[in-house]
Scaffold this active site. Sequence first.
Site, PDB file in Angstrom:
ATOM      1  N   ASP A   9       0.866  -1.169   0.000  1.00 38.30           N
ATOM      2  CA  ASP A   9       0.000   0.000   0.000  1.00 38.30           C
ATOM      3  C   ASP A   9       0.912   1.232   0.000  1.00 38.30           C
ATOM      4  O   ASP A   9       2.104   1.124   0.311  1.00 38.30           O
ATOM      5  CB  ASP A   9      -0.873  -0.031   1.258  1.00 38.30           C
ATOM      6  N   ASP A  11      -0.266   5.127   0.812  1.00 34.82           N
ATOM      7  CA  ASP A  11      -0.552   6.127   1.844  1.00 34.82           C
ATOM      8  C   ASP A  11      -0.572   5.509   3.230  1.00 34.82           C
ATOM      9  O   ASP A  11      -1.312   4.561   3.493  1.00 34.82           O
ATOM     10  CB  ASP A  11      -1.899   6.804   1.557  1.00 34.82           C
ATOM     11  N   GLU A  18      -0.991  11.042   5.088  1.00 36.44           N
ATOM     12  CA  GLU A  18      -2.392  11.482   5.188  1.00 36.44           C
ATOM     13  C   GLU A  18      -2.536  12.933   5.618  1.00 36.44           C
ATOM     14  O   GLU A  18      -3.453  13.617   5.173  1.00 36.44           O
ATOM     15  CB  GLU A  18      -3.222  10.557   6.073  1.00 36.44           C
ATOM     16  N   THR A 121      -2.718   0.622  -4.439  1.00 30.75           N
ATOM     17  CA  THR A 121      -3.164   1.802  -3.688  1.00 30.75           C
ATOM     18  C   THR A 121      -4.387   2.437  -4.324  1.00 30.75           C
ATOM     19  O   THR A 121      -4.631   2.263  -5.525  1.00 30.75           O
ATOM     20  CB  THR A 121      -2.030   2.845  -3.609  1.00 30.75           C
ATOM     21  N   THR A 122      -5.117   3.196  -3.533  1.00 28.56           N
ATOM     22  CA  THR A 122      -6.248   3.946  -4.089  1.00 28.56           C
ATOM     23  C   THR A 122      -5.828   5.337  -4.529  1.00 28.56           C
ATOM     24  O   THR A 122      -6.607   6.052  -5.156  1.00 28.56           O
ATOM     25  CB  THR A 122      -7.382   4.105  -3.052  1.00 28.56           C
TER      26      THR A 122
HETATM   27  C1  XBP Z   1      -5.342   6.187   0.568  1.00 26.03           C
HETATM   28  C2  XBP Z   1      -6.466   6.979   0.131  1.00 26.03           C
HETATM   29  C3  XBP Z   1      -6.228   8.048  -0.821  1.00 26.03           C
HETATM   30  C4  XBP Z   1      -5.527   9.257  -0.263  1.00 26.03           C
HETATM   31  C5  XBP Z   1      -5.770  10.424  -1.166  1.00 26.03           C
HETATM   32  O1  XBP Z   1      -5.790   4.875   0.891  1.00 26.03           O
HETATM   33  O2  XBP Z   1      -7.573   6.755   0.499  1.00 26.03           O
HETATM   34  O3  XBP Z   1      -7.471   8.441  -1.277  1.00 26.03           O
HETATM   35  O4  XBP Z   1      -6.006   9.570   1.030  1.00 26.03           O
HETATM   36  O5  XBP Z   1      -5.326  10.194  -2.470  1.00 26.03           O
HETATM   37  P1  XBP Z   1      -4.813   3.619   0.755  1.00 26.03           P
HETATM   38  P2  XBP Z   1      -6.189  10.653  -3.740  1.00 26.03           P
HETATM   39  O6  XBP Z   1      -3.570   3.952   1.535  1.00 26.03           O
HETATM   40  O7  XBP Z   1      -5.568   2.505   1.396  1.00 26.03           O
HETATM   41  O8  XBP Z   1      -4.555   3.370  -0.694  1.00 26.03           O
HETATM   42  O9  XBP Z   1      -6.766  11.998  -3.396  1.00 26.03           O
HETATM   43  O10 XBP Z   1      -5.224  10.703  -4.886  1.00 26.03           O
HETATM   44  O11 XBP Z   1      -7.277   9.619  -3.913  1.00 26.03           O
HETATM   45 MG    MG Z   2      -2.974   3.173   3.390  1.00 26.87          MG
END
Ligand code: XBP
Ligand code: MG
Length: 237
Positions: A9, A11, A18, A121-122
């Site tokens: 992952d 973030d 975050e 990742t998202t």
């Molecule tokens: C990370 C997220 C992302 C970021 C923001 O989740 O939810 O949306 O907070 O990035 P994970 P974007 O670590 O589970 O992938 O604004 O580019 O979506």
């Molecule tokens: Mg994450």
Amino acid sequence: MTIKAIIFDVDGTLADTEDAHRIAFNKAFAENGLDWNWDVALYDKLLKVTGGKERIKYYVSDFNTTYKKPENFDDFVKHLHQTKTKHYTAMLAAGQIPLRPGIKQLMDDARAADIVLAIATTTSPENVAGLLEVGLGKDWESYFAANGCGDIVPHKKPAPDIYNWVLDKLKLSPQECIALEDSNNGLRSALAAGIKTYVTTNPYTHWHDFDGASGIFDDLSDLSAFYKATGLPLPNR
Ligand code: XBP
Ligand code: MG
């Protein structure tokens, strides 16, 4: 079964991102004449929904219910999110967000042992590139056999889609991989794809439910402990 790949992952896992995301959202709101302000307590709640565009929509539907949506709300959210990405990537380029302890060493150790690396990742592709260009160098893409991010799958975490996409790219079974995550949504996503998952916590996620995780760490500053727990055949550090 021997581990052939580690799926990361981004973030919260590769870096504590975050709060920078939160600040970038607020900058985007101000730039677009909105008086919205996401403080830490509110952002904590908003993290329930992954994906920046999805998170903005969740805020409007559940936390700012008196806001009158513009007619082309989807385009409006898209534009807001693009502004947010511009601010976030500027923070990355300024070197404000380092990789978490042990991450680069783990990647280098794994590569030296022919263990494949991948990303699930998202977050948006620009954000992954910006973070890893600084953290791993210009040739960061050569580290990863698959780079699964953003909108390439229909359903974001906690759905398993992004992990399934990565498994497909790697041509590996879930049993041949492990995942590294930091949040409940991420853990659920990886587990739903059948992948054994380890967690490193951070200030936003340390209170999450990590039921089902194979191991939970504050961070990877003690890589030997991580290698022992996972069974990765990597050198003592
Ligand atoms: C990370 C997220 C992302 C970021 C923001 O989740 O939810 O949306 O907070 O990035 P994970 P974007 O670590 O589970 O992938 O604004 O580019 O979506
Ligand atoms: Mg994450």
